[in-house]
Motif scaffolding. Structure first.
Motif, PDB file in Angstrom:
ATOM      1  N   UNK A 191       0.828  -1.200   0.000  1.00 24.66           N
ATOM      2  CA  UNK A 191       0.000   0.000   0.000  1.00 24.66           C
ATOM      3  C   UNK A 191       0.867   1.256   0.000  1.00 24.66           C
ATOM      4  N   UNK A 192       2.036   1.198   0.655  1.00 29.41           N
ATOM      5  CA  UNK A 192       2.874   2.398   0.728  1.00 29.41           C
ATOM      6  C   UNK A 192       3.675   2.663  -0.545  1.00 29.41           C
ATOM      7  N   UNK A 193       3.444   1.887  -1.602  1.00 29.74           N
ATOM      8  CA  UNK A 193       3.935   2.278  -2.929  1.00 29.74           C
ATOM      9  C   UNK A 193       3.017   3.314  -3.565  1.00 29.74           C
ATOM     10  N   UNK A 194       1.867   3.557  -2.964  1.00 31.48           N
ATOM     11  CA  UNK A 194       0.879   4.461  -3.548  1.00 31.48           C
ATOM     12  C   UNK A 194       1.382   5.904  -3.542  1.00 31.48           C
ATOM     13  N   UNK A 195       1.000   6.634  -4.562  1.00 29.69           N
ATOM     14  CA  UNK A 195       1.279   8.068  -4.641  1.00 29.69           C
ATOM     15  C   UNK A 195       0.755   8.751  -3.376  1.00 29.69           C
ATOM     16  N   UNK A 196       1.597   9.569  -2.740  1.00 30.44           N
ATOM     17  CA  UNK A 196       1.165  10.308  -1.564  1.00 30.44           C
ATOM     18  C   UNK A 196       1.331   9.586  -0.246  1.00 30.44           C
ATOM     19  N   UNK A 197       1.875   8.365  -0.261  1.00 31.08           N
ATOM     20  CA  UNK A 197       2.104   7.663   1.002  1.00 31.08           C
ATOM     21  C   UNK A 197       3.196   8.378   1.792  1.00 31.08           C
ATOM     22  N   UNK A 198       3.290   8.096   3.073  1.00 30.24           N
ATOM     23  CA  UNK A 198       4.345   8.706   3.879  1.00 30.24           C
ATOM     24  C   UNK A 198       5.713   8.208   3.435  1.00 30.24           C
ATOM     25  N   UNK A 199       5.800   6.940   3.022  1.00 27.70           N
ATOM     26  CA  UNK A 199       7.070   6.429   2.510  1.00 27.70           C
ATOM     27  C   UNK A 199       7.520   7.239   1.300  1.00 27.70           C
TER      28      UNK A 199
END
Length: 295
Positions: free
Chosen positions: A41-49
């Motif tokens: 999920x943290x590959x998504x655009x806008x993630x904190x990562x």
């Protein structure tokens, strides 16, 4: 003799099937068949990562950009691992995006970027059946047989994800998405960051607020070029090509959204890429069903 012929026929059929799967890149979507490999999920655009790595990149280079991952080009698995820097209309910050997947439904000059609730496309390991309405006659209008995941990454119903291609076409639709993957036990935080990851609804809203999506339409790519992948990206995806410094012009095109929760093609480098990626940077690490723990 007849028995020998049957055995030979079955063996040959199996070999052909395996070869066809290899040619296709990936014959099944993990999660639809019960495997424990999913898209992070943290590959998504806008993630904190992504935001944290963008900050590190700006500190290093002075360039204020946005990061993303996805598929680029019509049925082109040979783009996997490449990074492109491009501009959008309506304007926003420049985007640097790495190709981590490919699919038969992607058009020439289309970059299909992972965004919160961005639409399943052909595969679906996120949830149950969704609305297949689309404005064209591509795979989103077909009744493909993998519409229901065996173990979906999220617990949610049909109406919560919007259209099969593109997801929610208005920002207001983001509020209907589930917040967190089914098995997530705690709110994750990227290593080195002081901020927790946002939930899926916030990721969806950010894709609109930060300029990657617009209501009832798609952003247009006004042009760009291939660039060497920043080290910050390699730390996210573990992908780096042997020809990383090669220059390519990126023509005008379209930025679209996707999120099918499937482990991407770059998780299977022997099938998709051969020797185009560096030996120790040749496979993206997918996630378990919780969407954040790397396999």
């Amino acid at each position: 003799m007849d028995f020998d012929r049957v055995v030979y026929f079955l063996f040959a059929t199996a070999i052909i099937a395996l070869f066809s799967a290899a040619q296709a890149g990936s014959s099944v979507c993990s999660g639809t068949q019960g495997e424990n490999e999913y898209r992070c999920v943290d590959w998504s655009f806008g993630s904190e990562l992504m935001a944290f790595k963008q900050y590190q990149y700006k500190q290093q280079t002075g360039q204020d950009v946005l990061f993303g991952v996805g598929s680029y080009g019509a049925q082109n698995n040979l783009n996997i691992g490449k990074c492109y820097k491009f501009n959008l209309n309506p304007p926003t910050k420049p985007i640097i995006a790495q190709v981590t997947n490919w699919g038969a439904e992607i058009s020439t000059n289309q970059f299909d970027m992972q965004m919160g609730g961005g639409g399943f496309g052909v595969w679906n390991a996120c949830s149950g059946p969704t609305d297949k309405t689309a404005s064209d006659n591509r795979p989103c209008n077909t009744n493909d047989y993998l519409d229901i995941a065996v173990r979906p990454q999220f617990v949610s119903g049909k109406s919560e994800w919007g259209r099969r291609c593109g997801g929610h076409i208005y920002r207001t639709g983001c509020r209907s998405l589930p917040k967190w993957p089914a098995t997530l036990e705690y709110r994750p935080r990227p290593a080195g960051s002081s901020t927790n990851e946002p939930n899926l609804r916030t990721l969806c809203k950010r894709s609109f607020d930060w300029g990657a999506r617009i209501n009832n339409g798609n952003k247009q790519i006004t042009g760009g070029q291939r660039v060497p992948c920043p080290q910050q990206f390699v730390e996210i995806t573990n992908l780096k090509r042997r020809d990383d410094s090669r220059y390519e012009q990126m023509p005008r095109g379209t930025l679209t959204s996707t999120m099918d929760c499937c482990s991407p093609a770059s998780a299977y480098p022997s099938v998709t890429m051969g020797n185009k990626l560096l030996p120790n940077r040749n496979r993206i690490r997918p996630c378990t069903r919780d969407g954040y723990t790397r396999v």
